[in-house]
Design a protein around this motif. Structure first.
Motif, PDB file in Angstrom:
ATOM      1  N   LEU A 191      -3.587 -11.226 -13.443  1.00  0.00           N
ATOM      2  CA  LEU A 191      -4.935 -10.914 -13.903  1.00  0.00           C
ATOM      3  C   LEU A 191      -4.936  -9.632 -14.736  1.00  0.00           C
ATOM      4  CD1 LEU A 191      -7.900 -11.701 -13.943  1.00  0.00           C
ATOM      5  CD2 LEU A 191      -8.189 -10.452 -11.803  1.00  0.00           C
ATOM      6  N   GLN A 192      -4.188  -8.642 -14.295  1.00  0.00           N
ATOM      7  CA  GLN A 192      -4.085  -7.386 -15.025  1.00  0.00           C
ATOM      8  C   GLN A 192      -3.443  -7.602 -16.400  1.00  0.00           C
ATOM      9  OE1 GLN A 192      -1.533  -4.523 -13.143  1.00  0.00           O
ATOM     10  NE2 GLN A 192      -2.507  -2.789 -14.187  1.00  0.00           N
ATOM     11  N   GLN A 193      -2.421  -8.464 -16.471  1.00  0.00           N
ATOM     12  CA  GLN A 193      -1.702  -8.710 -17.721  1.00  0.00           C
ATOM     13  C   GLN A 193      -2.582  -9.366 -18.788  1.00  0.00           C
ATOM     14  OE1 GLN A 193       1.548  -7.746 -18.429  1.00  0.00           O
ATOM     15  NE2 GLN A 193       1.245  -6.632 -16.519  1.00  0.00           N
ATOM     16  N   VAL A 194      -3.522 -10.176 -18.391  1.00  0.00           N
ATOM     17  CA  VAL A 194      -4.359 -10.868 -19.376  1.00  0.00           C
ATOM     18  C   VAL A 194      -5.784 -10.310 -19.462  1.00  0.00           C
ATOM     19  CG1 VAL A 194      -3.047 -13.000 -19.229  1.00  0.00           C
ATOM     20  CG2 VAL A 194      -5.022 -12.671 -17.754  1.00  0.00           C
ATOM     21  N   GLU A 195      -6.027  -9.201 -18.804  1.00  0.00           N
ATOM     22  CA  GLU A 195      -7.370  -8.621 -18.748  1.00  0.00           C
ATOM     23  C   GLU A 195      -7.981  -8.394 -20.129  1.00  0.00           C
ATOM     24  OE1 GLU A 195      -7.882  -4.589 -17.168  1.00  0.00           O
ATOM     25  OE2 GLU A 195      -9.258  -5.530 -15.744  1.00  0.00           O
ATOM     26  N   MET A 196      -7.179  -7.969 -21.074  1.00  0.00           N
ATOM     27  CA  MET A 196      -7.702  -7.703 -22.420  1.00  0.00           C
ATOM     28  C   MET A 196      -8.267  -8.968 -23.068  1.00  0.00           C
ATOM     29  SD  MET A 196      -7.491  -4.520 -22.558  1.00  0.00           S
ATOM     30  CE  MET A 196      -8.137  -4.367 -24.203  1.00  0.00           C
ATOM     31  N   ALA A 197      -7.643 -10.117 -22.791  1.00  0.00           N
ATOM     32  CA  ALA A 197      -8.123 -11.369 -23.376  1.00  0.00           C
ATOM     33  C   ALA A 197      -9.469 -11.791 -22.789  1.00  0.00           C
ATOM     34  CB  ALA A 197      -7.097 -12.473 -23.171  1.00  0.00           C
ATOM     35  N   PHE A 198      -9.746 -11.343 -21.577  1.00  0.00           N
ATOM     36  CA  PHE A 198     -10.984 -11.712 -20.909  1.00  0.00           C
ATOM     37  C   PHE A 198     -12.092 -10.666 -21.048  1.00  0.00           C
ATOM     38  CE2 PHE A 198      -7.994 -14.320 -18.401  1.00  0.00           C
ATOM     39  CZ  PHE A 198      -8.613 -15.543 -18.547  1.00  0.00           C
ATOM     40  N   THR A 199     -11.823  -9.547 -21.683  1.00  0.00           N
ATOM     41  CA  THR A 199     -12.747  -8.424 -21.703  1.00  0.00           C
ATOM     42  C   THR A 199     -14.169  -8.822 -22.077  1.00  0.00           C
ATOM     43  OG1 THR A 199     -10.967  -6.903 -22.205  1.00  0.00           O
ATOM     44  CG2 THR A 199     -13.193  -6.156 -22.704  1.00  0.00           C
ATOM     45  N   SER A 200     -14.329  -9.656 -23.071  1.00  0.00           N
ATOM     46  CA  SER A 200     -15.675 -10.015 -23.510  1.00  0.00           C
ATOM     47  C   SER A 200     -16.409 -10.897 -22.509  1.00  0.00           C
ATOM     48  CB  SER A 200     -15.623 -10.708 -24.871  1.00  0.00           C
ATOM     49  OG  SER A 200     -14.943 -11.939 -24.753  1.00  0.00           O
ATOM     50  N   HIS A 201     -15.676 -11.475 -21.546  1.00  0.00           N
ATOM     51  CA  HIS A 201     -16.306 -12.376 -20.590  1.00  0.00           C
ATOM     52  C   HIS A 201     -16.379 -11.822 -19.173  1.00  0.00           C
ATOM     53  CE1 HIS A 201     -16.475 -15.600 -23.483  1.00  0.00           C
ATOM     54  NE2 HIS A 201     -15.271 -15.227 -23.868  1.00  0.00           N
ATOM     55  N   VAL A 202     -15.620 -10.803 -18.853  1.00  0.00           N
ATOM     56  CA  VAL A 202     -15.545 -10.294 -17.490  1.00  0.00           C
ATOM     57  C   VAL A 202     -16.884  -9.769 -16.998  1.00  0.00           C
ATOM     58  CG1 VAL A 202     -14.552  -8.479 -16.041  1.00  0.00           C
ATOM     59  CG2 VAL A 202     -13.084  -9.801 -17.539  1.00  0.00           C
ATOM     60  N   THR A 261     -35.344 -18.162  -5.861  1.00  0.00           N
ATOM     61  CA  THR A 261     -34.232 -17.486  -5.186  1.00  0.00           C
ATOM     62  C   THR A 261     -33.188 -16.978  -6.169  1.00  0.00           C
ATOM     63  OG1 THR A 261     -33.010 -19.555  -4.926  1.00  0.00           O
ATOM     64  CG2 THR A 261     -34.500 -18.919  -3.126  1.00  0.00           C
ATOM     65  N   GLN A 262     -33.554 -16.923  -7.429  1.00  0.00           N
ATOM     66  CA  GLN A 262     -32.581 -16.561  -8.454  1.00  0.00           C
ATOM     67  C   GLN A 262     -32.136 -15.103  -8.336  1.00  0.00           C
ATOM     68  OE1 GLN A 262     -33.887 -17.216 -12.542  1.00  0.00           O
ATOM     69  NE2 GLN A 262     -32.232 -18.685 -12.653  1.00  0.00           N
ATOM     70  N   THR A 263     -30.846 -14.908  -8.375  1.00  0.00           N
ATOM     71  CA  THR A 263     -30.270 -13.574  -8.375  1.00  0.00           C
ATOM     72  C   THR A 263     -29.332 -13.470  -9.566  1.00  0.00           C
ATOM     73  OG1 THR A 263     -28.434 -14.252  -6.969  1.00  0.00           O
ATOM     74  CG2 THR A 263     -30.376 -13.347  -5.871  1.00  0.00           C
ATOM     75  N   ARG A 264     -28.950 -12.249  -9.904  1.00  0.00           N
ATOM     76  CA  ARG A 264     -28.035 -12.053 -11.021  1.00  0.00           C
ATOM     77  C   ARG A 264     -26.837 -11.265 -10.508  1.00  0.00           C
ATOM     78  NH1 ARG A 264     -30.226 -13.351 -15.744  1.00  0.00           N
ATOM     79  NH2 ARG A 264     -29.183 -11.860 -17.076  1.00  0.00           N
ATOM     80  N   ARG A 265     -25.642 -11.641 -11.003  1.00  0.00           N
ATOM     81  CA  ARG A 265     -24.437 -10.946 -10.569  1.00  0.00           C
ATOM     82  C   ARG A 265     -23.386 -11.031 -11.665  1.00  0.00           C
ATOM     83  NH1 ARG A 265     -20.880 -14.990  -8.766  1.00  0.00           N
ATOM     84  NH2 ARG A 265     -21.967 -16.929  -8.436  1.00  0.00           N
ATOM     85  N   THR A 266     -22.383 -10.200 -11.548  1.00  0.00           N
ATOM     86  CA  THR A 266     -21.279 -10.187 -12.492  1.00  0.00           C
ATOM     87  C   THR A 266     -20.267 -11.249 -12.096  1.00  0.00           C
ATOM     88  OG1 THR A 266     -21.579  -7.840 -12.876  1.00  0.00           O
ATOM     89  CG2 THR A 266     -19.449  -8.771 -13.492  1.00  0.00           C
ATOM     90  N   VAL A 267     -19.758 -11.972 -13.083  1.00  0.00           N
ATOM     91  CA  VAL A 267     -18.785 -13.030 -12.836  1.00  0.00           C
ATOM     92  C   VAL A 267     -17.450 -12.614 -13.416  1.00  0.00           C
ATOM     93  CG1 VAL A 267     -18.177 -15.414 -13.368  1.00  0.00           C
ATOM     94  CG2 VAL A 267     -20.545 -14.815 -12.879  1.00  0.00           C
ATOM     95  N   GLN A 268     -16.401 -12.697 -12.608  1.00  0.00           N
ATOM     96  CA  GLN A 268     -15.057 -12.379 -13.078  1.00  0.00           C
ATOM     97  C   GLN A 268     -14.280 -13.675 -13.236  1.00  0.00           C
ATOM     98  OE1 GLN A 268     -13.866  -9.717  -9.924  1.00  0.00           O
ATOM     99  NE2 GLN A 268     -14.098  -7.986 -11.310  1.00  0.00           N
ATOM    100  N   PRO A 269     -13.682 -13.911 -14.417  1.00  0.00           N
ATOM    101  CA  PRO A 269     -12.937 -15.148 -14.617  1.00  0.00           C
ATOM    102  C   PRO A 269     -11.606 -15.138 -13.867  1.00  0.00           C
ATOM    103  CG  PRO A 269     -12.727 -13.761 -16.538  1.00  0.00           C
ATOM    104  CD  PRO A 269     -13.694 -13.074 -15.608  1.00  0.00           C
ATOM    105  N   LEU A 270     -11.107 -16.331 -13.555  1.00  0.00           N
ATOM    106  CA  LEU A 270      -9.805 -16.501 -12.928  1.00  0.00           C
ATOM    107  C   LEU A 270      -8.798 -16.872 -14.009  1.00  0.00           C
ATOM    108  CD1 LEU A 270     -10.937 -18.680  -9.903  1.00  0.00           C
ATOM    109  CD2 LEU A 270     -10.486 -16.233  -9.915  1.00  0.00           C
ATOM    110  N   LEU A 271      -7.525 -16.823 -13.696  1.00  0.00           N
ATOM    111  CA  LEU A 271      -6.492 -17.250 -14.620  1.00  0.00           C
ATOM    112  C   LEU A 271      -6.351 -18.764 -14.506  1.00  0.00           C
ATOM    113  CD1 LEU A 271      -3.810 -14.515 -13.905  1.00  0.00           C
ATOM    114  CD2 LEU A 271      -5.464 -14.601 -15.772  1.00  0.00           C
ATOM    115  N   GLY A 272      -6.917 -19.488 -15.421  1.00  0.00           N
ATOM    116  CA  GLY A 272      -6.866 -20.941 -15.384  1.00  0.00           C
ATOM    117  C   GLY A 272      -8.111 -21.524 -14.756  1.00  0.00           C
ATOM    118  N   SER A 273      -8.227 -22.827 -14.852  1.00  0.00           N
ATOM    119  CA  SER A 273      -9.432 -23.498 -14.364  1.00  0.00           C
ATOM    120  C   SER A 273      -9.449 -23.612 -12.842  1.00  0.00           C
ATOM    121  CB  SER A 273      -9.529 -24.898 -14.967  1.00  0.00           C
ATOM    122  OG  SER A 273      -8.499 -25.721 -14.465  1.00  0.00           O
TER     123      SER A 273
END
Length: 171
Positions: A58-69, A81-93
């Motif tokens: 995850l650390q190695q590819v963090e730069m590629a995900f920066t715009s989505h993290v 019941t809607q809430t808002r939160r930050t979503v962190q992507p995983l490596l792969g689907s």
């Protein structure tokens, strides 16, 4: 056809069988209506080696995900019941978006494709084969007619066979 889809969606909504995509909690596990900090074993994904949750990768590819993290998403389709939160992507689907959770990368690409093609929405598939199986398998109904020849791709034949249309073709 559009009215048929609307009717089916309404029926599923009434029956409580309408499924929808959920966003992933992050590298700790999947959101299964319990505390995100509760450890879980993931039997629903293709991440059997756990590589999608590997901190080093995850650390190695963090730069590629920066715009989505750090994107903020709505956590519920129910506005009460809607809430808002930050979503962190995983490596792969890690597996099916319905089971393992949606990703901001996939949702972003679908939005961009819809905009490029001037359509209200777009849907990603793993391959053209999967797209043909899925679209034909769920949209054809008794009374519809499909004409194919022996040169059409196997995915079209299999999509028709999977549908509710029934198969009256040759071998």
């Amino acid at each position: 056809m559009e009215e048929r889809f609307r009717s089916q969606l309404a029926r599923r909504t009434e029956e409580g069988t309408l499924r929808s995509l959920r966003y992933r909690v992050g590298v700790e596990g999947l959101d299964r209506s319990r505390e995100a900090s509760t450890p879980s074993i993931d039997f629903s994904s293709n991440d059997y080696l756990g590589l999608a949750r590997c901190p080093h990768q995850l650390q190695q590819v963090e730069m590629a995900f920066t715009s989505h993290v750090a994107q903020v998403v709505d956590d519920s389709s129910d506005s009460a019941t809607q809430t808002r939160r930050t979503v962190q992507p995983l490596l792969g689907s890690t597996g099916s978006r319905l089971l393992s959770g949606d990703s901001t990368l996939a949702a972003s690409l679908e939005s961009q494709l819809a905009e490029i093609h001037n359509r209200p929405a777009a849907l990603l598939f793993n391959s053209g084969y999967d797209a043909n199986l899925s679209i034909l398998g769920c949209s054809l109904m008794p009374g519809d007619v499909v004409v194919m020849d022996e040169l059409c791709h196997n995915s079209l034949v299999m999509g028709v066979r999977m549908s509710r249309l029934g198969w009256e073709g040759g071998s």
